[in-house]
Scaffold this active site. Structure first.
Site, PDB file in Angstrom:
ATOM      1  N   ASP A   1       2.889  -4.224   8.246  1.00  9.72           N
ATOM      2  CA  ASP A   1       1.639  -3.511   8.006  1.00  9.72           C
ATOM      3  C   ASP A   1       0.517  -4.518   8.247  1.00  9.72           C
ATOM      4  OD1 ASP A   1      -0.644  -2.355   7.069  1.00  9.72           O
ATOM      5  OD2 ASP A   1       0.157  -1.795   5.110  1.00  9.72           O
TER       6      ASP A   1
ATOM      7  N   HIS B   1       0.871  -1.171   0.000  1.00 18.98           N
ATOM      8  CA  HIS B   1       0.000   0.000   0.000  1.00 18.98           C
ATOM      9  C   HIS B   1       0.912   1.225   0.000  1.00 18.98           C
ATOM     10  CE1 HIS B   1      -2.805   2.942   1.775  1.00 18.98           C
ATOM     11  NE2 HIS B   1      -3.804   2.091   1.551  1.00 18.98           N
TER      12      HIS B   1
ATOM     13  N   LYS C   1     -10.796   0.022  10.468  1.00 19.06           N
ATOM     14  CA  LYS C   1     -10.932  -1.203   9.675  1.00 19.06           C
ATOM     15  C   LYS C   1     -11.310  -2.386  10.558  1.00 19.06           C
ATOM     16  CE  LYS C   1      -7.360   0.115   6.285  1.00 19.06           C
ATOM     17  NZ  LYS C   1      -8.145   0.542   5.137  1.00 19.06           N
TER      18      LYS C   1
ATOM     19  N   CYS D   1      -4.788   2.337  -3.561  1.00 19.02           N
ATOM     20  CA  CYS D   1      -3.525   2.859  -3.003  1.00 19.02           C
ATOM     21  C   CYS D   1      -2.369   1.898  -3.241  1.00 19.02           C
ATOM     22  CB  CYS D   1      -3.655   3.178  -1.518  1.00 19.02           C
ATOM     23  SG  CYS D   1      -4.904   4.418  -1.166  1.00 19.02           S
TER      24      CYS D   1
ATOM     25  N   GLN E   1      -4.693  -5.207   7.323  1.00 17.87           N
ATOM     26  CA  GLN E   1      -5.658  -6.159   6.788  1.00 17.87           C
ATOM     27  C   GLN E   1      -5.569  -7.512   7.488  1.00 17.87           C
ATOM     28  OE1 GLN E   1      -7.982  -5.256   4.721  1.00 17.87           O
ATOM     29  NE2 GLN E   1      -7.177  -3.277   4.026  1.00 17.87           N
TER      30      GLN E   1
END
Lengths: 450, 149
Positions: free
Chosen positions: A239, A162, A265, A405, A242
């Site tokens: 990261d 991203h 999220k 993104c 997700q």
């Protein structure tokens, strides 16, 4: 009747909100129809219509919806003990501080960290920038050697990233003279691990990579990447935007040095996110933002800073958001992250299989049947993603369109944009089927059907 | 079933233009005015070149990629210019088109002035798509400014 597990939210603060997990005798596997109905009833927005159709919300990868428990918690804080934290000695200030720090402890526990290893940020993007700027501050001011960069050093990311886990490193490299490299992906978007040892080497100081690709839905081989980084003495940043909302994540078991995620999220409000960092590393980093609440002694010439996490939390904090995020974590905990993961894996399979079966639809990422989370991006050949998205919206289906993104990844896959459907705990098989039917119909509408 | 709003957004004439665009290709690199426009949210791109002939009429060509709306809009703009417009007339029509696009459906595009491009009127009700329809027209506006400079 199975026993219901429950969690108390804001236990010390007047009104107590109880989050109940759906009663279920099933220890694993996707949510049953009854459980699903009970979960959905907690999300008021799912009852609304869009363009004359019931809302089919398949954009949770961008932002998730909030259950009433999270909204009620934020409201209860505002109506009953809103106050500044870490300053003031009155009763409300003490209550607010206690709730704020209790929220930190619950979020820390959720990812297997200690309380003082969680720094509140606005979102994951800010968390990555915090690390990048703290490292460049250390590099400029001759900080701790463990977190200093110099010309000749290398930062490595992946081609899946991203923009939030790419651009801060581009800028850090530009500021310090370090070189930015990346692990490439193959034609399917998978990391080319054969090149790992050649790219991550003695000069590598930082390896930053995504846990789950926000475009492909694939899960990264964290063990392999962390093992190589450790071999060469590089720091790792994960990261986890997700992954943390969708599966059980234990940062210590994964062995990463830093991890970042966003509250919005994972059923929480916007404006709150977190940075996890190993205690000794956080304390080796100089501050990013400076000001009130992060100091010990201040003179007209200089200041001394508190240990982490306070040294990274300058100024008034996002108190109600942090407390609401802890309520979101409690909600997920009550469901059980193993169930969440199983539910979404089943939906991911259904998505990938159903979309792949449509002629002229290319599903990005792992082929149908291979491991993926509840997310699928796809290209309807001959129809631009914006047009697909418009067609879906006409039926009340909310999906993401564009490059999500991740321009470099799309470019590598030979497309400029894709359509993405992403599921969460409240998503049903019927919704996935509604999407698949609509995608098939869009080909007829735009006249690309043979 | 698709709603009538969606059908009015994607009229047949718009889909036809998006599939077989007018004025596409043949960029020379040495035009009197040139502009490259990018919509960063979706990656839609248009590069447009503009010349003015001895009679004062505008000639226009473009290349790009993107959604049906952005491609059809560039094509419909080219078709309009092919009628024979001076640079002043083109500028005026860009303003008329923009006003209609920004009106959220309140102003019907003037067919007299805009020709078949008036079919893009339905876009103005979809705020997120106005940029798609405007892309080529913004490029033309910038190319006009550069040609005049």
């Amino acid at each position: 009747m199975a026993r219901r597990s429950s969690v108390e939210v804001i236990p010390r603060a007047g009104s107590v909100i109880t989050i109940e997990a759906p009663a279920s005798p099933i220890a694993a596997g996707p949510f049953t129809a009854e459980e699903s109905a009970r979960i959905r009833a907690d999300f008021p927005i799912l009852g609304r219509e869009v363009n004359g159709h019931p809302l089919t919300y398949l954009d949770s990868g961008a932002t998730s919806q909030r259950p009433r428990q999270v909204m009620d918690t934020e409201r209860a804080f505002a109506t009953e003990h809103n106050s500044a934290v870490h300053r003031g000695a009155h009763s409300l200030a003490a209550l607010a501080t206690e709730s704020f720090e209790d929220a930190r402890a619950r979020v820390a526990r959720f990812i297997g960290a200690d309380d003082d290893e969680i720094v509140w940020t606005s979102n994951a993007t800010e968390a990555i920038n915090l690390v990048a700027y703290a490292i460049s501050n250390a590099s400029i001011a001759g900080g701790d050697a463990a977190v200093r960069l110099a010309p000749g050093d290398e930062i490595v990311v992946t081609e899946q990233e991203h923009h939030a886990n790419l651009i801060p490193w581009q800028e850090l490299a530009a500021r310090t003279g370090a070189r930015l490299r990346f692990i490439p992906v193959d034609d399917e978007g998978a990391l080319v691990l054969e090149e790992l040892d050649a790219i991550v080497g003695e000069r590598t100081r930082i390896l930053a990579f995504t846990h789950v690709s926000n475009v492909l839905g694939s899960v990264s081989p964290v063990d392999t990447l962390v093992a190589r980084a450790r071999e060469v003495g590089a720091l790792t940043l994960l990261d986890a935007c997700q992954s943390v909302p969708h599966m059980a994540v234990d940062v210590r078991a994964l062995g990463v040095d830093f991890a970042v995620f966003s509250g919005h999220k994972m059923l929480g409000p916007s404006g709150i996110g977190a940075l996890y960092g190993r205690r000794e590393l956080l304390n080796a980093l100089p501050p990013f933002l400076t000001g009130g609440s992060m100091i010990t002694t201040v003179t007209m010439e200089r200041a001394e800073y508190l240990p982490a996490p306070q040294r990274f939390e300058a100024g008034t904090q996002r108190v109600s958001q942090a407390i609401a995020l802890a309520a979101a974590v409690d909600y997920l905990d009550a469901l059980g992250m193993a169930r969440v993961e199983a539910h979404e894996a089943a939906l991911g399979r259904r998505l990938a299989e159903g979309l792949s079966a449509i002629e002229g639809v290319r599903v990005l990422g792992p082929v149908a049947g291979r491991e993926r989370v509840g997310l699928a991006s796809f290209d309807v050949v001959g129809i631009h993603a914006h047009d697909v998205g418009q067609f879906l919206d006409d039926r009340g289906i909310a999906a993401r369109v564009g490059h999500h993104c991740a321009q470099p990844l799309h470019r590598r896959l030979g497309i400029t944009a894709s359509t993405r459907a992403s599921a969460y705990i409240y998503t049903t098989e019927e919704e996935v089927d509604r999407l698949i039917e609509a995608v098939a119909d869009s080909r007829e509408f735009f006249g690309v059907r043979p | 079933m698709s709603s009538s709003e969606l059908q009015s957004l994607y009229q047949e004439i718009i889909l036809d233009h998006s599939r077989q665009p007018i004025g596409f290709g043949g960029l020379t690199g040495d035009a009197a005015g040139r502009s490259h426009q990018l919509n960063p949210t979706c990656g839609d791109e248009v590069t447009l070149e503009l010349d003015v002939d001895d009679a004062g009429l505008v000639g226009l060509r473009w290349e790009g990629h993107g959604c049906a709306i952005s491609q059809a809009s560039a094509s419909l703009l080219s078709e309009l210019v092919e009628r024979g417009l001076t640079i002043e007339e083109l500028s005026e029509r860009i303003d008329v088109f923009r006003t209609a696009m920004r009106s959220r459906g309140a102003i019907e595009p003037d067919e007299e002035l805009l020709g078949d491009a008036a079919a893009l009127g339905g876009v103005s009700r979809y705020i997120a798509r106005v940029k798609c329809a405007m892309l080529a027209w913004v490029a033309a506006e910038e190319a006009v400014a550069r040609a005049r400079a």
